[in-house]
Write an enzyme that holds these catalytic residues in place. Structure first.
Site, short mmCIF file in Angstrom:
data_model
loop_
_atom_site.label_atom_id
_atom_site.label_comp_id
_atom_site.label_asym_id
_atom_site.label_seq_id
_atom_site.Cartn_x
_atom_site.Cartn_y
_atom_site.Cartn_z
CG HIS A 143 -1.85 -1.13 0.97
ND1 HIS A 143 -3.38 -0.70 0.60
CD2 HIS A 143 -1.91 -2.52 1.10
CE1 HIS A 143 -3.99 -2.08 0.78
NE2 HIS A 143 -3.25 -2.96 0.98
CG ASP A 147 -0.01 9.20 0.71
OD1 ASP A 147 -0.10 7.99 1.17
OD2 ASP A 147 -0.77 10.08 1.40
P1 ADQ Z 1 -3.14 5.86 4.68
O1 ADQ Z 1 -1.47 6.27 5.14
O2 ADQ Z 1 -3.81 5.96 5.88
O3 ADQ Z 1 -3.05 4.58 3.75
P2 ADQ Z 1 -4.90 7.31 3.08
O4 ADQ Z 1 -4.88 6.51 1.81
O5 ADQ Z 1 -4.93 8.88 2.66
O6 ADQ Z 1 -3.79 7.20 3.89
O7 ADQ Z 1 -6.25 7.01 3.81
C1 ADQ Z 1 -6.50 7.47 4.89
C2 ADQ Z 1 -8.04 6.99 5.20
O8 ADQ Z 1 -8.26 7.61 6.64
C3 ADQ Z 1 -9.22 7.45 4.31
O9 ADQ Z 1 -10.06 6.69 4.02
C4 ADQ Z 1 -9.59 8.82 5.23
O10 ADQ Z 1 -10.88 8.91 5.17
C5 ADQ Z 1 -9.53 8.22 6.83
N1 ADQ Z 1 -9.50 9.07 7.66
C6 ADQ Z 1 -8.24 10.01 7.96
N2 ADQ Z 1 -8.75 10.82 8.89
C7 ADQ Z 1 -9.91 10.45 9.32
C8 ADQ Z 1 -10.60 10.98 10.23
N3 ADQ Z 1 -10.39 12.03 11.21
N4 ADQ Z 1 -11.83 10.45 10.65
C9 ADQ Z 1 -12.22 9.58 9.84
N5 ADQ Z 1 -11.63 8.74 8.90
C10 ADQ Z 1 -10.19 9.35 8.58
C11 ADQ Z 1 -2.25 3.64 3.17
C12 ADQ Z 1 -1.13 4.15 2.37
C13 ADQ Z 1 -1.76 5.27 1.31
C14 ADQ Z 1 -2.74 4.20 0.57
C15 ADQ Z 1 -3.85 3.52 1.42
C16 ADQ Z 1 -4.56 2.37 0.60
O11 ADQ Z 1 -0.27 4.96 3.36
O12 ADQ Z 1 -0.67 5.82 0.40
O13 ADQ Z 1 -3.51 5.14 -0.19
O14 ADQ Z 1 -3.14 2.62 2.50
O15 ADQ Z 1 -3.79 1.62 0.02
#
Ligand code: ADQ
Length: 463
Positions: A157, A365
């Site tokens: 990921h 990311d």
């Molecule tokens: P993350 O580093 O967690 O994931 P991201 O892809 O942006 O990063 O996903 C974050 C998720 O958490 C989103 O669905 C968002 O809505 C949720 N989230 C964040 N803050 C929140 C809050 N305050 N309340 C509720 N929900 C919240 C890892 C990798 C990424 C990759 C994903 C998926 O680091 O690059 O995109 O996996 O493969």
């Protein structure tokens, strides 16, 4: 019938709602429809070191959850140590934050072995195994050592850095070799895929590449990019409910028609949060007409609170937002609202829709699902604009976002001004194209593309 066994570091019951974090959100959505067995850590750490760790099995909808707790030693060495103080920073190009000890690497290997032993006891001949992320890189090699000949896939990921960075991880050659125990290895982008090919060709002179297949260490593995997305229809629906509209109206009343800009991230140093706050400060300096006319809401719930780098980051953001607010606030306006907590996804969808622009500016990311969520939540008649880091995997696909280098504070501030001032017609045009991309990357397509490739192996292997 062939069963699907999914393994990830953390297992979260989808019935309890998705947790914070892209992997939990994506796997919950993908597994909900396919069913199967989900194996991993349940989030508990045993207090008493004399007690043996146990396994629990429970049903949740069409899923079986097979989970274990971790011992304190495992939590320290495998999770906080090697995974989060070595692999996470190094794979996000942050060698300055790597904190390596031999003992942690040994525990990381041992936890992977323990999981493999458990999986071997439940395995049937035609099961497919799909392993997720950097915590579990050696799991397939451990399964093979336990006699498993089933098709095994791995999806990473997070990014894979180029050889010049990866080779600074003391155990890199073991990790790269371990990837070749898999049948399919997937990354978010073509760039990540190329990094593995460069690495393996540098490490093993006999390595060959034939289309999607890379042969090295005596095995041929399909190495491919499988960009991840979200459940587009489900998230879009959340942004259009009556409850969502009520949140949007409440916000507009509170903001008195000021433009809202949003940022949503796990609190993590890879997300570029201090740089983002600096760019909001720069916006207010370069374009004073925004003073009193726009508000930036940053939502960033704490994750991995036990790692020092995260505690420091929280303090830094608190003081930076306080500093900017005390410099620019008026009696009836503060420029930055920094909220350190989690929200239900329905609330996030409404907040995105109520925001004229989003700052999605990670320093690095894998993909960044917030970029997808923001686009999907918009009103197509009057859409807001994402300002997106070139160093997020999402930027390789979402060319119609306003793309920036997050290290360049001035460039980000100017891009935010461009997004805020963008004429309606251009916003509509860009949003339409962004929606096409996001639909194309829907999470159901991501999992079916990967599982089709893994499924072809099931058909190829006589049972
Ligand atoms: P993350 O580093 O967690 O994931 P991201 O892809 O942006 O990063 O996903 C974050 C998720 O958490 C989103 O669905 C968002 O809505 C949720 N989230 C964040 N803050 C929140 C809050 N305050 N309340 C509720 N929900 C919240 C890892 C990798 C990424 C990759 C994903 C998926 O680091 O690059 O995109 O996996 O493969």
């Amino acid at each position: 019938m062939s069963r699907l066994i999914v393994v990830s570091n953390r297992v979260q019951d989808p019935a309890a709602g998705p947790g914070v974090g892209g992997l939990a959100v994506a796997l919950g959505e993908a597994l909900n429809s396919s069913g199967g067995i989900w194996v991993g850590w349940n989030g508990h750490v045993e207090d008493d070191p004399t007690l043996p760790v146990s396994w629990q099995e429970e049903r949740s909808g069409n899923l079986t959850l097979l989970t274990t707790s971790l011992t304190q030693e495992e939590h320290q060495g495998y999770y906080l140590g090697f995974a989060n103080r070595v692999l996470w920073p190094a794979f996000h190009y942050r060698l300055d934050l790597v904190d390596y000890t031999n003992a942690h690497t040994r525990v990381y290997g041992a936890v992977n072995r323990r999981l493999a032993m458990k999986i071997a006891t439940i395995l049937k001949p035609d099961d497919r195994i799909w392993i997720h992320d950097y915590h579990l890189i050696p799991l397939a090699a451990e399964l093979r050592a336990a006699g498993c000949g089933n098709p095994i896939g791995y999806f990473q990921h997070i990014p894979l850095p180029p050889p010049s960075i990866l080779t600074a991880v003391p155990e890199y050659s073991w990790l790269v070799r371990a990837l070749f125990a898999y049948d399919v290895v997937g990354f978010q982008t073509e760039t990540d895929r190329q990094h593995l090919i460069q690495q393996v060709c540098q490490q093993e002179s006999a390595a060959t590449v034939d289309g999607e297949y890379v042969t090295a260490f005596g095995r041929s593995t399909r190495v491919k990019s499988y960009p991840i997305g979200i459940d587009v229809d489900r998230f879009g629906d959340m942004a259009r409910t009556a409850d969502a509209q009520e949140i949007i109206d409440r916000l507009h009343r509170r903001n008195l028609n000021r433009a809202q800009v949003i940022g949503v991230d796990r609190l993590d140093y890879s997300k570029g949060l201090p740089e983002r706050l600096e760019s909001v400060r720069r916006l207010l300096e370069l374009y004073p007409e925004n003073r009193g006319a726009m508000t930036f809401m940053q939502i960033a719930p704490t994750s991995r609170g036990a790692v020092d780098a995260y505690v420091d980051l929280h303090e830094r953001l608190d003081s930076l937002s306080g500093e900017i607010n005390s410099k620019f606030s008026d009696f009836d306006w503060t420029p930055i609202r920094y909220i350190n907590r989690q929200f239900p996804r329905e609330t996030l969808a409404a907040l995105y829709r109520a925001s004229r622009a989003a700052l999605i500016t990670p320093l690095r990311d894998g993909m960044n699902l917030v970029a997808h969520e923001y686009v999907v939540a918009q009103d197509p008649e009057d859409p807001g604009m994402p300002v997106l880091s070139r160093f997020a995997g999402a930027a390789d696909y979402m060319k119609d976002a306003v793309l920036i280098n997050p290290y360049n504070i001035d460039e980000t501030a100017i891009a935010l001004q461009t997004a805020l001032q963008m004429p309606l017609k251009e916003r509509q045009r860009r949003h339409e194209r962004l929606m096409d991309v996001v639909r194309d990357l829907d999470v159901s397509r991501w999992s079916s593309r990967f599982l089709n490739d893994l499924g072809q192996l099931v058909r190829a292997i006589p049972s």
